[in-house]
Design a protein around this motif. Structure first.
Motif, PDB file in Angstrom:
ATOM      1  N   TYR A 125      -0.179  -3.429 -11.705  1.00 10.11           N
ATOM      2  CA  TYR A 125      -1.036  -2.464 -10.771  1.00 10.11           C
ATOM      3  C   TYR A 125      -0.956  -2.870  -9.205  1.00 10.11           C
ATOM      4  O   TYR A 125      -0.634  -1.895  -8.524  1.00 10.11           O
ATOM      5  N   LEU A 126      -0.575  -4.332  -9.013  1.00  8.87           N
ATOM      6  CA  LEU A 126      -0.377  -4.662  -7.502  1.00  8.87           C
ATOM      7  C   LEU A 126       0.875  -3.982  -7.151  1.00  8.87           C
ATOM      8  O   LEU A 126       1.006  -3.327  -5.896  1.00  8.87           O
ATOM      9  N   CYS A 127       2.050  -4.135  -7.896  1.00  8.91           N
ATOM     10  CA  CYS A 127       3.296  -3.334  -7.393  1.00  8.91           C
ATOM     11  C   CYS A 127       3.106  -1.627  -7.246  1.00  8.91           C
ATOM     12  O   CYS A 127       3.567  -1.395  -5.968  1.00  8.91           O
ATOM     13  N   ILE A 128       2.515  -1.065  -7.935  1.00  9.61           N
ATOM     14  CA  ILE A 128       2.382   0.187  -8.013  1.00  9.61           C
ATOM     15  C   ILE A 128       1.217   0.479  -6.478  1.00  9.61           C
ATOM     16  O   ILE A 128       1.685   1.292  -5.963  1.00  9.61           O
ATOM     17  N   TRP A 129       0.285  -0.248  -6.445  1.00 12.31           N
ATOM     18  CA  TRP A 129      -0.579  -0.178  -5.392  1.00 12.31           C
ATOM     19  C   TRP A 129       0.112  -0.290  -4.114  1.00 12.31           C
ATOM     20  O   TRP A 129       0.054   0.332  -3.133  1.00 12.31           O
ATOM     21  N   LEU A 130       0.923  -1.510  -4.114  1.00 17.83           N
ATOM     22  CA  LEU A 130       1.989  -1.314  -2.771  1.00 17.83           C
ATOM     23  C   LEU A 130       2.723  -0.552  -2.383  1.00 17.83           C
ATOM     24  O   LEU A 130       2.954  -0.044  -1.226  1.00 17.83           O
ATOM     25  N   ILE A 131       3.458   0.043  -3.490  1.00 13.93           N
ATOM     26  CA  ILE A 131       4.395   1.112  -3.156  1.00 13.93           C
ATOM     27  C   ILE A 131       3.711   2.594  -2.719  1.00 13.93           C
ATOM     28  O   ILE A 131       4.140   2.804  -1.612  1.00 13.93           O
ATOM     29  N   LEU A 132       2.618   2.677  -3.401  1.00 14.37           N
ATOM     30  CA  LEU A 132       1.712   3.799  -2.878  1.00 14.37           C
ATOM     31  C   LEU A 132       1.377   3.708  -1.685  1.00 14.37           C
ATOM     32  O   LEU A 132       1.269   4.519  -0.706  1.00 14.37           O
ATOM     33  N   ARG A 137       1.324   4.839   4.301  1.00 12.01           N
ATOM     34  CA  ARG A 137       1.434   4.429   5.561  1.00 12.01           C
ATOM     35  C   ARG A 137       2.422   4.937   6.351  1.00 12.01           C
ATOM     36  O   ARG A 137       2.268   5.600   7.448  1.00 12.01           O
ATOM     37  N   LYS A 138       3.648   5.249   5.736  1.00 17.16           N
ATOM     38  CA  LYS A 138       4.930   5.989   6.531  1.00 17.16           C
ATOM     39  C   LYS A 138       4.328   7.485   6.739  1.00 17.16           C
ATOM     40  O   LYS A 138       4.716   7.969   7.724  1.00 17.16           O
ATOM     41  N   GLU A 139       3.516   8.059   5.758  1.00 14.80           N
ATOM     42  CA  GLU A 139       3.081   9.504   5.956  1.00 14.80           C
ATOM     43  C   GLU A 139       2.136   9.492   7.010  1.00 14.80           C
ATOM     44  O   GLU A 139       2.202  10.515   7.866  1.00 14.80           O
ATOM     45  N   ILE A 140       1.201   8.703   7.198  1.00 17.67           N
ATOM     46  CA  ILE A 140       0.298   8.421   8.295  1.00 17.67           C
ATOM     47  C   ILE A 140       0.983   8.233   9.759  1.00 17.67           C
ATOM     48  O   ILE A 140       0.780   9.075  10.671  1.00 17.67           O
ATOM     49  N   GLN A 141       2.074   7.458   9.762  1.00 18.32           N
ATOM     50  CA  GLN A 141       2.960   7.266  10.711  1.00 18.32           C
ATOM     51  C   GLN A 141       3.610   8.539  10.962  1.00 18.32           C
ATOM     52  O   GLN A 141       3.537   8.823  12.503  1.00 18.32           O
ATOM     53  N   ARG A 142       4.202   9.310  10.181  1.00 21.65           N
ATOM     54  CA  ARG A 142       4.854  10.574  10.597  1.00 21.65           C
ATOM     55  C   ARG A 142       3.988  11.604  10.985  1.00 21.65           C
ATOM     56  O   ARG A 142       4.200  12.347  12.111  1.00 21.65           O
ATOM     57  N   MET A 143       2.540  11.611  10.627  1.00 21.72           N
ATOM     58  CA  MET A 143       1.667  12.362  10.952  1.00 21.72           C
ATOM     59  C   MET A 143       1.406  12.203  12.580  1.00 21.72           C
ATOM     60  O   MET A 143       1.043  12.987  13.280  1.00 21.72           O
ATOM     61  N   ASN A 144       1.018  10.982  12.798  1.00 22.62           N
ATOM     62  CA  ASN A 144       0.574  10.362  14.048  1.00 22.62           C
ATOM     63  C   ASN A 144       1.860  10.897  15.027  1.00 22.62           C
ATOM     64  O   ASN A 144       1.420  11.261  16.153  1.00 22.62           O
ATOM     65  N   GLN A 145       2.947  10.728  14.522  1.00 27.55           N
ATOM     66  CA  GLN A 145       4.231  10.957  15.510  1.00 27.55           C
ATOM     67  C   GLN A 145       4.146  12.283  15.958  1.00 27.55           C
ATOM     68  O   GLN A 145       4.459  12.905  16.999  1.00 27.55           O
ATOM     69  N   HIS A 146       3.766  13.371  14.791  1.00 30.11           N
ATOM     70  CA  HIS A 146       3.927  14.810  15.180  1.00 30.11           C
ATOM     71  C   HIS A 146       2.617  15.260  16.016  1.00 30.11           C
ATOM     72  O   HIS A 146       2.953  16.113  16.998  1.00 30.11           O
ATOM     73  N   LEU A 147       1.421  14.575  15.652  1.00 29.76           N
ATOM     74  CA  LEU A 147       0.245  14.876  16.688  1.00 29.76           C
ATOM     75  C   LEU A 147       0.715  14.481  18.100  1.00 29.76           C
ATOM     76  O   LEU A 147       0.338  15.105  19.124  1.00 29.76           O
TER      77      LEU A 147
END
Length: 161
Positions: A125-132, A137-147
């Protein structure tokens, strides 16, 4: 919300069956058997026929798929903190998985078996949680850069007026 729970549950049923079937194939292969092992041998022994055992396993796989899919809605409750979402989701998964794993003989019915299963479940569970978490986190960073680029472009256009 109730409509979405029902919708996700219904979509999760075939997903649960598919995952269960694929895992049984993988386990059969990893066990080094030339034969397909549809269920745990101790679980098969509970029934008069392997067909009965497979039908019951399919029912439980459907239930797991439905609950897991419905529980994904927990992540969409924006008023809850990530810690609360994670804890409630973990509880839902644990409360679903433990009795099914016990009944299906996916763990040894000993104190060590329960402990080993619980530790393995938590680690997975922890491994899956950390991967997701990292993916989000990367998707949020990408969206913030786009904005940021969009805002810079808008500011540049405004200053040119």
């Amino acid at each position: 919300m109730k409509k979405e729970i029902v919708k996700r549950s219904l979509l999760g049923i075939p997903l649960g069956i598919t995952i269960s079937y694929l895992l049984s194939i993988i386990i059969s292969y990893l066990a080094g058997s030339e034969d397909y092992i549809p269920c745990a041998p101790a679980f098969l022994a509970l029934f008069e026929s392997s067909l009965q055992a497979i039908c019951v396993q399919t029912l439980f796989s459907s239930l797991m798929g439905a609950i897991f899919s419905a529980a994904s809605l927990i992540w969409e409750i924006e008023s809850w903190s990530l810690l609360k979402q994670s804890f409630i989701h973990f509880l839902c998964m644990s409360i679903t998985m433990f009795p099914i794993a016990w009944f299906m003989h996916w763990m040894s019915h000993t104190a060590f078996g329960v402990l080993a299963y619980s530790v393995l479940f938590f680690i997975l569970y922890l491994c899956i949680w950390l991967i997701l978490y990292q993916i989000q986190r990367k998707e949020i960073q990408r969206m913030n850069q786009h904005l940021k680029k969009k805002n810079e472009k808008r500011a540049e256009q405004t200053s040119n007026l």
